[in-house]
Scaffold this motif. Structure first.
Motif, PDB file in Angstrom:
ATOM      1  N   ASP A 226       0.825  -1.210   0.000  1.00  0.00           N
ATOM      2  CA  ASP A 226       0.000   0.000   0.000  1.00  0.00           C
ATOM      3  C   ASP A 226       0.860   1.261   0.000  1.00  0.00           C
ATOM      4  N   LEU A 227       1.987   1.211   0.702  1.00  0.00           N
ATOM      5  CA  LEU A 227       2.830   2.398   0.823  1.00  0.00           C
ATOM      6  C   LEU A 227       3.696   2.636  -0.406  1.00  0.00           C
ATOM      7  N   ALA A 228       4.021   1.591  -1.151  1.00  0.00           N
ATOM      8  CA  ALA A 228       4.975   1.715  -2.260  1.00  0.00           C
ATOM      9  C   ALA A 228       4.599   2.816  -3.248  1.00  0.00           C
ATOM     10  N   PRO A 229       3.367   2.843  -3.795  1.00  0.00           N
ATOM     11  CA  PRO A 229       3.060   3.919  -4.746  1.00  0.00           C
ATOM     12  C   PRO A 229       3.049   5.299  -4.113  1.00  0.00           C
ATOM     13  N   GLN A 230       2.663   5.390  -2.828  1.00  0.00           N
ATOM     14  CA  GLN A 230       2.676   6.692  -2.155  1.00  0.00           C
ATOM     15  C   GLN A 230       4.111   7.208  -2.016  1.00  0.00           C
ATOM     16  N   VAL A 231       5.004   6.311  -1.654  1.00  0.00           N
ATOM     17  CA  VAL A 231       6.405   6.710  -1.486  1.00  0.00           C
ATOM     18  C   VAL A 231       7.002   7.079  -2.837  1.00  0.00           C
ATOM     19  N   LEU A 232       6.684   6.301  -3.871  1.00  0.00           N
ATOM     20  CA  LEU A 232       7.220   6.598  -5.200  1.00  0.00           C
ATOM     21  C   LEU A 232       6.752   7.966  -5.683  1.00  0.00           C
ATOM     22  N   THR A 233       5.479   8.287  -5.491  1.00  0.00           N
ATOM     23  CA  THR A 233       4.992   9.596  -5.935  1.00  0.00           C
ATOM     24  C   THR A 233       5.711  10.712  -5.189  1.00  0.00           C
ATOM     25  N   ALA A 234       5.966  10.519  -3.891  1.00  0.00           N
ATOM     26  CA  ALA A 234       6.648  11.560  -3.111  1.00  0.00           C
ATOM     27  C   ALA A 234       8.083  11.752  -3.592  1.00  0.00           C
ATOM     28  N   VAL A 235       8.779  10.648  -3.850  1.00  0.00           N
ATOM     29  CA  VAL A 235      10.182  10.748  -4.264  1.00  0.00           C
ATOM     30  C   VAL A 235      10.294  11.338  -5.669  1.00  0.00           C
ATOM     31  N   VAL A 236       9.428  10.881  -6.572  1.00  0.00           N
ATOM     32  CA  VAL A 236       9.497  11.407  -7.941  1.00  0.00           C
ATOM     33  C   VAL A 236       9.097  12.878  -7.957  1.00  0.00           C
ATOM     34  N   ARG A 237       8.115  13.260  -7.144  1.00  0.00           N
ATOM     35  CA  ARG A 237       7.733  14.673  -7.077  1.00  0.00           C
ATOM     36  C   ARG A 237       8.883  15.513  -6.532  1.00  0.00           C
ATOM     37  N   GLN A 238       9.607  14.997  -5.551  1.00  0.00           N
ATOM     38  CA  GLN A 238      10.717  15.744  -4.957  1.00  0.00           C
ATOM     39  C   GLN A 238      11.876  15.905  -5.923  1.00  0.00           C
ATOM     40  N   HIS A 239      12.210  14.822  -6.632  1.00  0.00           N
ATOM     41  CA  HIS A 239      13.462  14.811  -7.396  1.00  0.00           C
ATOM     42  C   HIS A 239      13.256  14.816  -8.906  1.00  0.00           C
ATOM     43  N   GLY A 240      12.036  14.569  -9.361  1.00  0.00           N
ATOM     44  CA  GLY A 240      11.727  14.719 -10.775  1.00  0.00           C
ATOM     45  C   GLY A 240      12.297  13.662 -11.688  1.00  0.00           C
ATOM     46  N   ASP A 241      12.642  12.481 -11.160  1.00  0.00           N
ATOM     47  CA  ASP A 241      13.257  11.446 -11.990  1.00  0.00           C
ATOM     48  C   ASP A 241      12.606  10.111 -11.671  1.00  0.00           C
ATOM     49  N   PHE A 242      11.713   9.659 -12.541  1.00  0.00           N
ATOM     50  CA  PHE A 242      11.024   8.390 -12.303  1.00  0.00           C
ATOM     51  C   PHE A 242      12.001   7.224 -12.377  1.00  0.00           C
ATOM     52  N   TYR A 243      12.927   7.273 -13.334  1.00  0.00           N
ATOM     53  CA  TYR A 243      13.863   6.166 -13.541  1.00  0.00           C
ATOM     54  C   TYR A 243      14.625   5.846 -12.255  1.00  0.00           C
ATOM     55  N   ALA A 244      15.306   6.856 -11.707  1.00  0.00           N
ATOM     56  CA  ALA A 244      16.094   6.629 -10.496  1.00  0.00           C
ATOM     57  C   ALA A 244      15.203   6.535  -9.260  1.00  0.00           C
ATOM     58  N   GLY A 245      14.068   7.242  -9.285  1.00  0.00           N
ATOM     59  CA  GLY A 245      13.172   7.221  -8.131  1.00  0.00           C
ATOM     60  C   GLY A 245      12.618   5.843  -7.856  1.00  0.00           C
ATOM     61  N   GLU A 246      12.258   5.107  -8.915  1.00  0.00           N
ATOM     62  CA  GLU A 246      11.685   3.775  -8.720  1.00  0.00           C
ATOM     63  C   GLU A 246      12.718   2.830  -8.134  1.00  0.00           C
ATOM     64  N   ASP A 247      13.967   2.936  -8.605  1.00  0.00           N
ATOM     65  CA  ASP A 247      15.039   2.115  -8.036  1.00  0.00           C
ATOM     66  C   ASP A 247      15.267   2.457  -6.556  1.00  0.00           C
ATOM     67  N   ALA A 248      15.223   3.742  -6.248  1.00  0.00           N
ATOM     68  CA  ALA A 248      15.442   4.166  -4.863  1.00  0.00           C
ATOM     69  C   ALA A 248      14.346   3.640  -3.942  1.00  0.00           C
ATOM     70  N   VAL A 249      13.117   3.655  -4.420  1.00  0.00           N
ATOM     71  CA  VAL A 249      12.002   3.148  -3.606  1.00  0.00           C
ATOM     72  C   VAL A 249      12.158   1.649  -3.376  1.00  0.00           C
ATOM     73  N   GLN A 250      12.599   0.908  -4.385  1.00  0.00           N
ATOM     74  CA  GLN A 250      12.818  -0.525  -4.191  1.00  0.00           C
ATOM     75  C   GLN A 250      13.879  -0.779  -3.124  1.00  0.00           C
ATOM     76  N   GLU A 251      14.914   0.056  -3.098  1.00  0.00           N
ATOM     77  CA  GLU A 251      15.930  -0.066  -2.044  1.00  0.00           C
ATOM     78  C   GLU A 251      15.309   0.182  -0.675  1.00  0.00           C
ATOM     79  N   ALA A 252      14.458   1.201  -0.582  1.00  0.00           N
ATOM     80  CA  ALA A 252      13.823   1.517   0.699  1.00  0.00           C
ATOM     81  C   ALA A 252      12.902   0.392   1.145  1.00  0.00           C
TER      82      ALA A 252
END
Length: 401
Positions: free
Chosen positions: A10-36
Motif C-alpha cells: 500500500d505504501l509503495a506507490p505513495q512513497v514513489l509519488t513523493a520521491v518522484v515529485r521531490q526529485h523529478g526522476d522516475f527512472y532513479a526514483g523507482e530504483d530508490a524506492v525498491q531499495e527503501a
C-alpha cells in the motif's frame, strides 16, 4: 515479513509519488524506492514498524536517490566538480497520494502494453519483480527487462511526474483502463498454465480500479470498468470444482456467487448508465449484470443481452465482442442462426480456440454430435490453458456421435 507485505504494498506507490515529485526522476526514483522497501522488509521485523512508516520510507528512498545521483555524477567524469556540487533542490513535498498521475505515467504511450502492465504492477501495485513474474507466468528476468526498458523509455521521452496536458488526458486514461482490464482478464482466465484463475492479479486490478474510481468518481467508464470487474469476479467461487475443473456459466451454483459484489457492481453501472455518456466498459458491465441477476441460467434475458452486444459492436467492435454476440444470436434466434453468424464473422476471428469452442457448442445445440465433437477436440488442441483443455476434452468425450 508476511504481515508487512500488505503495508509495504500500500505504501509503495505513495512513497514513489513523493520521491518522484521531490526529485523529478522516475527512472532513479523507482530504483530508490525498491531499495527503501528492501530495507524496510529487512529492518522492520527486527526494529519494529516506525510510527510514520511512509515518512521513514520516503527518507530512506530520498537518501538512496541522492547517493545514486552522486554516483552518476562521478561516472560522468566530473569527479572534481562533484565534490562541490549539491543534488538538485527537492520540490516541496505534499501529503497527496497522486495515484492517478502515477498510473498515467506508467501507461505512457511510448510503452508497449506488456511494459505498461509490468510497470503498473510494480510502481502502482507495489508487487516485486518475482511476484509479477509468478502472476504473469514469465521468467523473472523478462519482467525485470520490461520494467528497466519501460523506465528508460519514459526517461528518453522526457516524461515528468505531472498530469498530461488536457488534450492528452482522455487517451492516457483510456490506456490506463485498458491496462487494468488486461490485468484483470489475465487473472480471471489465465491465458496459459495449470490454473484457471490467478487471484493475485484480479485482486490487484480491482484494488487499482477502486483507487481510480475514488479519484474520478464522475467518470462513467471508470465506474463501468470497476463494475465489470466486480460483477465478473463475483462468480469466481462457482467457476471451478474442488479439483480445479472448469464449470461453465450455465452450470454454476449461483448460491456460491458473491451477492455483495454483485449488488455493488449493479449499483455502479446503473448510476453510470443514467448519468454519464455510455461507453464500452459500461455496456460490458451491463451484460455481466444481466447474467448475475438471473436466478437461473434459463431465466437469463438473452434478448436484452443481444441488444447490449449490438450496441457494444457499434461503439467498440472487436473479435471477442463479435464472438460473444454470436452466442447471444444463437440463444435468441436458435443454433442455426448462430452458426450462420459465426460463419459470416469467422475470417476476423481465425486462429482463436474460442471460435472452435463456440462452434462446438452451437453444433451440439443443433444436434450435430459428430461435428460438435470434432470442434471440441480442435478447441482443446488450440488452448494453452490446462483447465480449459481438460474441460473441452471432456465435452468432446461426452458428446455423442
Amino acid at each position: 515479513m508476511g504481515d508487512l507485505e500488505p503495508l509495504l504494498r500500500d505504501l509503495a506507490p505513495q512513497v514513489l509519488t513523493a520521491v518522484v515529485r521531490q526529485h523529478g526522476d522516475f527512472y532513479a526514483g523507482e530504483d530508490a524506492v525498491q531499495e527503501a522497501l528492501f530495507a524496510a522488509a529487512t529492518r522492520w521485523p527486527v526494529d519494529g514498524v516506525p510510527d510514520n512508516p511512509r515518512g521513514w520510507l520516503v527518507t530512506v528512498a530520498s537518501r538512496a536517490w541522492i547517493a545514486a545521483w552522486r554516483r552518476d555524477t562521478a561516472r560522468a567524469r566530473r569527479e572534481e566538480k562533484a565534490a562541490t556540487l549539491d543534488p538538485p533542490a527537492p520540490a516541496p513535498a505534499t501529503g497527496d497520494d497522486d495515484t492517478l498521475t502515477l498510473l498515467l505515467l506508467c501507461c505512457h504511450p511510448a510503452l508497449t502494453p506488456a511494459s505498461q502492465v509490468a510497470l503498473t504492477l510494480r510502481a502502482v501495485g507495489g508487487l516485486t519483480t518475482a511476484e509479477i513474474a509468478r502472476a504473469l507466468l514469465v521468467p523473472e528476468t523478462t519482467v525485470a527487462q520490461r520494467i528497466s526498458r519501460a523506465k528508460q523509455k519514459i526517461r528518453d521521452a522526457g516524461a515528468r511526474f505531472t498530469m498530461p496536458p488536457p488534450e492528452e488526458r482522455a487517451a492516457r486514461l483510456a490506456a490506463v483502463l485498458h491496462v487494468l482490464y488486461l490485468i484483470f482478464n489475465e487473472g480471471y482466465t489465465a491465458s496459459s498454465g495449470q490454473r484457471l484463475h490467478r487471484v493475485e492479479l484480479t485482486a490487484e486490478a480491482i484494488r487499482l480500479a477502486r483507487q481510480l474510481h475514488d479519484r474520478l468518481p464522475g467518470d462513467g467508464e471508470v465506474a463501468g470498468l470497476l463494475a465489470l470487474m466486480l460483477l465478473t469476479d463475483a462468480r469466481r467461487p462457482a467457476r471451478t470444482r474442488d479439483d480445479g475443473a472448469l464449470v461453465p456459466l450455465a452450470e454454476q451454483d449461483r448460491d456460491r456467487w458473491d451477492r455483495d459484489m454483485i449488488a455493488e457492481g449493479v449499483a455502479l453501472v446503473s448510476a453510470a448508465l443514467t448519468t454519464t455518456a455510455v461507453g464500452p466498459y459500461q455496456l460490458q458491465a451491463a451484460i455481466a449484470a444481466v447474467h448475475d441477476e438471473a436466478p437461473t441460467a434459463a431465466d437469463t434475458d438473452w434478448p436484452q443481452i443481444l441488444g447490449l452486444y449490438d450496441a457494444l459492436d457499434r461503439i467498440a467492435p472487436g473479435p471477442m465482442v463479435t464472438l460473444n454476440r454470436v452466442v447471444a444470436v444463437a440463444m435468441v434466434h436458435g443454433a442455426v442462426a448462430g452458426l450462420a453468424a459465426l460463419e459470416a464473422a469467422e475470417p476476423a476471428l481465425a486462429g482463436h480456440h474460442r471460435v472452435a469452442a463456440v462452434r462446438a457448442h452451437l453444433l451440439e445445440m443443433a444436434g450435430d454430435g459428430a461435428g460438435a465433437r470434432a470442434a471440441y477436440e480442435q478447441a482443446a488442441r488450440q488452448t494453452l490453458s490446462e483447465p480449459e483443455r481438460a474441460y473441452l476434452a471432456a465435452r468432446a468425450a461426452q458428446t455423442s456421435t
